[in-house]
Design a protein around this motif. Structure first.
Motif, PDB file in Angstrom:
ATOM      1  N   SER A  25       1.110   7.259  -7.208  1.00 37.46           N
ATOM      2  CA  SER A  25       0.644   6.209  -6.300  1.00 37.46           C
ATOM      3  C   SER A  25       1.631   5.954  -5.163  1.00 37.46           C
ATOM      4  O   SER A  25       1.228   5.546  -4.064  1.00 37.46           O
ATOM      5  CB  SER A  25       0.428   4.906  -7.078  1.00 37.46           C
ATOM      6  OG  SER A  25      -0.558   5.062  -8.078  1.00 37.46           O
ATOM      7  N   LEU A  26       2.899   6.182  -5.414  1.00 33.62           N
ATOM      8  CA  LEU A  26       3.906   5.921  -4.388  1.00 33.62           C
ATOM      9  C   LEU A  26       3.671   6.761  -3.132  1.00 33.62           C
ATOM     10  O   LEU A  26       4.004   6.329  -2.023  1.00 33.62           O
ATOM     11  CB  LEU A  26       5.302   6.195  -4.945  1.00 33.62           C
ATOM     12  CG  LEU A  26       5.809   5.213  -6.006  1.00 33.62           C
ATOM     13  CD1 LEU A  26       7.104   5.720  -6.626  1.00 33.62           C
ATOM     14  CD2 LEU A  26       6.011   3.824  -5.412  1.00 33.62           C
ATOM     15  N   ASP A  71       0.801   7.516  -1.945  1.00 33.97           N
ATOM     16  CA  ASP A  71      -0.487   7.151  -1.367  1.00 33.97           C
ATOM     17  C   ASP A  71      -0.314   5.902  -0.511  1.00 33.97           C
ATOM     18  O   ASP A  71      -0.134   4.804  -1.031  1.00 33.97           O
ATOM     19  CB  ASP A  71      -1.486   6.881  -2.497  1.00 33.97           C
ATOM     20  CG  ASP A  71      -2.859   6.464  -1.978  1.00 33.97           C
ATOM     21  OD1 ASP A  71      -3.053   6.411  -0.743  1.00 33.97           O
ATOM     22  OD2 ASP A  71      -3.734   6.166  -2.817  1.00 33.97           O
ATOM     23  N   PRO A  72      -0.356   6.038   0.812  1.00 31.61           N
ATOM     24  CA  PRO A  72      -0.125   4.873   1.687  1.00 31.61           C
ATOM     25  C   PRO A  72      -1.112   3.736   1.464  1.00 31.61           C
ATOM     26  O   PRO A  72      -0.790   2.584   1.779  1.00 31.61           O
ATOM     27  CB  PRO A  72      -0.272   5.457   3.101  1.00 31.61           C
ATOM     28  CG  PRO A  72      -0.039   6.926   2.946  1.00 31.61           C
ATOM     29  CD  PRO A  72      -0.570   7.279   1.597  1.00 31.61           C
ATOM     30  N   SER A  73      -2.289   4.022   0.916  1.00 32.67           N
ATOM     31  CA  SER A  73      -3.273   2.957   0.710  1.00 32.67           C
ATOM     32  C   SER A  73      -2.819   1.949  -0.342  1.00 32.67           C
ATOM     33  O   SER A  73      -3.387   0.854  -0.438  1.00 32.67           O
ATOM     34  CB  SER A  73      -4.625   3.559   0.305  1.00 32.67           C
ATOM     35  OG  SER A  73      -4.578   4.098  -1.009  1.00 32.67           O
ATOM     36  N   THR A  74      -1.795   2.300  -1.137  1.00 32.25           N
ATOM     37  CA  THR A  74      -1.291   1.370  -2.148  1.00 32.25           C
ATOM     38  C   THR A  74      -0.164   0.487  -1.620  1.00 32.25           C
ATOM     39  O   THR A  74       0.338  -0.356  -2.359  1.00 32.25           O
ATOM     40  CB  THR A  74      -0.761   2.128  -3.380  1.00 32.25           C
ATOM     41  OG1 THR A  74       0.441   2.841  -3.026  1.00 32.25           O
ATOM     42  CG2 THR A  74      -1.789   3.102  -3.919  1.00 32.25           C
ATOM     43  N   HIS A  75       0.237   0.673  -0.369  1.00 29.35           N
ATOM     44  CA  HIS A  75       1.446   0.029   0.117  1.00 29.35           C
ATOM     45  C   HIS A  75       1.218  -1.364   0.701  1.00 29.35           C
ATOM     46  O   HIS A  75       2.187  -2.064   1.005  1.00 29.35           O
ATOM     47  CB  HIS A  75       2.109   0.905   1.188  1.00 29.35           C
ATOM     48  CG  HIS A  75       2.573   2.223   0.660  1.00 29.35           C
ATOM     49  ND1 HIS A  75       3.100   3.197   1.484  1.00 29.35           N
ATOM     50  CD2 HIS A  75       2.596   2.748  -0.593  1.00 29.35           C
ATOM     51  CE1 HIS A  75       3.413   4.269   0.755  1.00 29.35           C
ATOM     52  NE2 HIS A  75       3.110   4.005  -0.499  1.00 29.35           N
ATOM     53  N   GLY A  76      -0.015  -1.771   0.877  1.00 31.54           N
ATOM     54  CA  GLY A  76      -0.292  -3.068   1.493  1.00 31.54           C
ATOM     55  C   GLY A  76      -0.439  -4.175   0.468  1.00 31.54           C
ATOM     56  O   GLY A  76      -0.249  -3.982  -0.740  1.00 31.54           O
ATOM     57  N   TYR A  94       1.982  -4.826  -7.073  1.00 32.40           N
ATOM     58  CA  TYR A  94       1.826  -3.583  -6.316  1.00 32.40           C
ATOM     59  C   TYR A  94       0.728  -2.727  -6.955  1.00 32.40           C
ATOM     60  O   TYR A  94       0.683  -2.555  -8.173  1.00 32.40           O
ATOM     61  CB  TYR A  94       3.162  -2.835  -6.304  1.00 32.40           C
ATOM     62  CG  TYR A  94       3.068  -1.393  -5.846  1.00 32.40           C
ATOM     63  CD1 TYR A  94       2.529  -1.081  -4.602  1.00 32.40           C
ATOM     64  CD2 TYR A  94       3.516  -0.363  -6.662  1.00 32.40           C
ATOM     65  CE1 TYR A  94       2.442   0.228  -4.181  1.00 32.40           C
ATOM     66  CE2 TYR A  94       3.436   0.952  -6.255  1.00 32.40           C
ATOM     67  CZ  TYR A  94       2.888   1.255  -5.013  1.00 32.40           C
ATOM     68  OH  TYR A  94       2.794   2.556  -4.595  1.00 32.40           O
ATOM     69  N   GLY A 144       0.219   0.410  -7.118  1.00 29.84           N
ATOM     70  CA  GLY A 144       0.648   1.545  -7.913  1.00 29.84           C
ATOM     71  C   GLY A 144       0.887   1.164  -9.361  1.00 29.84           C
ATOM     72  O   GLY A 144       0.561   1.920 -10.282  1.00 29.84           O
TER      73      GLY A 144
END
Length: 387
Positions: free
Chosen positions: A55-56, A58-63, A272, A274
């Motif tokens: 998941s780290l 994957d930018p979609s998990t960063h918000g 988070y 992830g």
């Protein structure tokens, strides 16, 4: 500077005192064996770690993770609960993601209590249950948890004057620190009592899987199948060894869930994503590895209890949790803080004083079995020398 009066009720506690005692032991070169905290020393399963690691990237998990972005997690929770307990759960209205059970149980009183309202809490009990009530401006009525009653509260002993101002009751079984298990019949009695007195029934349930020799730990919702007054808190900290990931959830009455969600909305943006993905993997995978964890703690329990009895301290054999709750020997029967402070300073073995969980815990000490059997045996040897 002036600060809120509510901080007066959150003054230094015995666990802070124990932290200082541990620091003093380390400062003089003691080899610390810390059995004071229920934080598992076992690793998280590889497949859960792999899912978080993936998941780290994957930018979609960063918000920010607002409520609707937790939908997949809530669906996994609802499906898991139905598989385990056979009861349907609506993931949209009856499940709420939490940043640890402590966050949820501490915030819930803000949604339930007005200043001066009573919360009925177990004594001894988990400290954050008290802290949340104090922050909400509520009053605490303690329900004594005594060995002669199987460490179950006696509802009939609660004064009517308290009940007229009470808005919630908090239970937790398997119980920390006493290790007691409550039968389903007790939960049915608790649900009926709370329905009769218009109380929210809160069940903190972190040790649901930590039962030994065929013991059963029922869910409170098995006694309140329509979820009329109940909310139950679950964590990944124990069964999945994910304490540091701070991931948990609540299931229960939709109005209570919605009220807690309103409080959370002004305090946090959830975990988070992830970590949520890792938690989904944990719930969806075969659960056999949980039994491996439970078996590990059962072996530790047996090694510790046998060693303690061999050296002359006849501690009970718990049927649940990862703790041993034991009466202190003479001359320490009314000084659990003194025993624990002196023990860690002189031997490096750190344990929890019973009074830290409430005044009914005085005269007891809690051992957390968070080290391998050989280290637990070494700790017992040091305790024997100290005594």
């Amino acid at each position: 500077m002036q600060f809120s009066h509510r901080l007066d009720l959150l003054r230094s506690n015995v666990f802070a005192d124990m932290d200082r005692a541990k620091a003093r032991a380390l400062s003089v070169g003691r080899d610390l064996i810390d059995l004071s905290l229920g934080s598992s020393d076992l690793p998280v399963a590889d497949r859960i770690i792999d899912r978080i690691r993936d998941s780290l990237a994957d930018p979609s998990t960063h918000g920010y993770a607002l409520f609707h972005s937790t939908q997949a997690f809530r669906e996994a929770v609802a499906n898991w609960y139905t598989r385990k307990y056979g009861l349907p759960v609506d993931p949209e209205t009856e499940v709420l993601q939490l940043i640890g059970c402590q966050e949820g149980t501490a915030h819930l009183p803000l949604a339930i209590l007005n200043p001066g309202d009573f919360a009925l809490l177990q004594d001894p009990g988990y400290p954050s249950h008290f802290g949340g009530v104090y922050l909400a401006g509520g009053q605490v009525y303690t329900m004594p948890m005594l060995a002669e009653n199987g460490f179950l509260p006696i509802f009939e002993d609660i004064p009517e004057a308290v009940l007229s101002q009470a808005r919630m009751m908090v239970l937790s079984y398997p119980h920390n620190p006493t290790t007691a298990i409550a039968p389903l019949s007790f939960f049915e009695k608790a649900v009926a009592f709370c329905q009769r007195h218009n109380l929210v029934l809160v069940h903190d349930f972190p040790y649901g899987d930590f039962v030994f020799e065929g013991a059963v730990a029922p869910s409170i919702l098995q006694a309140d199948r329509e979820k009329t007054v109940s909310i139950e808190f679950f964590t990944f900290s124990k069964s999945y060894n994910m304490g540091g990931f701070r991931i948990a959830y609540a299931i229960g009455n939709r109005e209570i869930i919605q009220a807690l969600r309103k409080v959370k909305a002004v305090i946090d943006f959830n975990q988070y994503r992830g970590i949520l993905n890792g938690a989904i993997t944990a719930l969806n995978e075969p659960q056999e590895f949980i039994q491996d964890t439970v078996n590990t703690f059962r072996q530790r329990r047996d090694a510790f209890v046998d060693a303690m009895r061999d050296m002359g301290w006849n501690v009970p054999t718990p049927s649940a949790t990862l703790y041993v709750w034991a009466k202190l020997p003479e001359p320490w029967t009314q000084d659990s803080v003194g025993f624990c402070t002196r023990l860690v300073e002189q031997t490096g073995v750190a344990v929890s004083p019973g009074v830290g969980f409430g005044k009914s815990g005085e005269g007891y000490v809690r051992f957390a079995l968070v080290r391998p059997p050989e280290i637990l045996t070494q700790a017992v040897e040091r305790i024997a020398q100290f005594l």
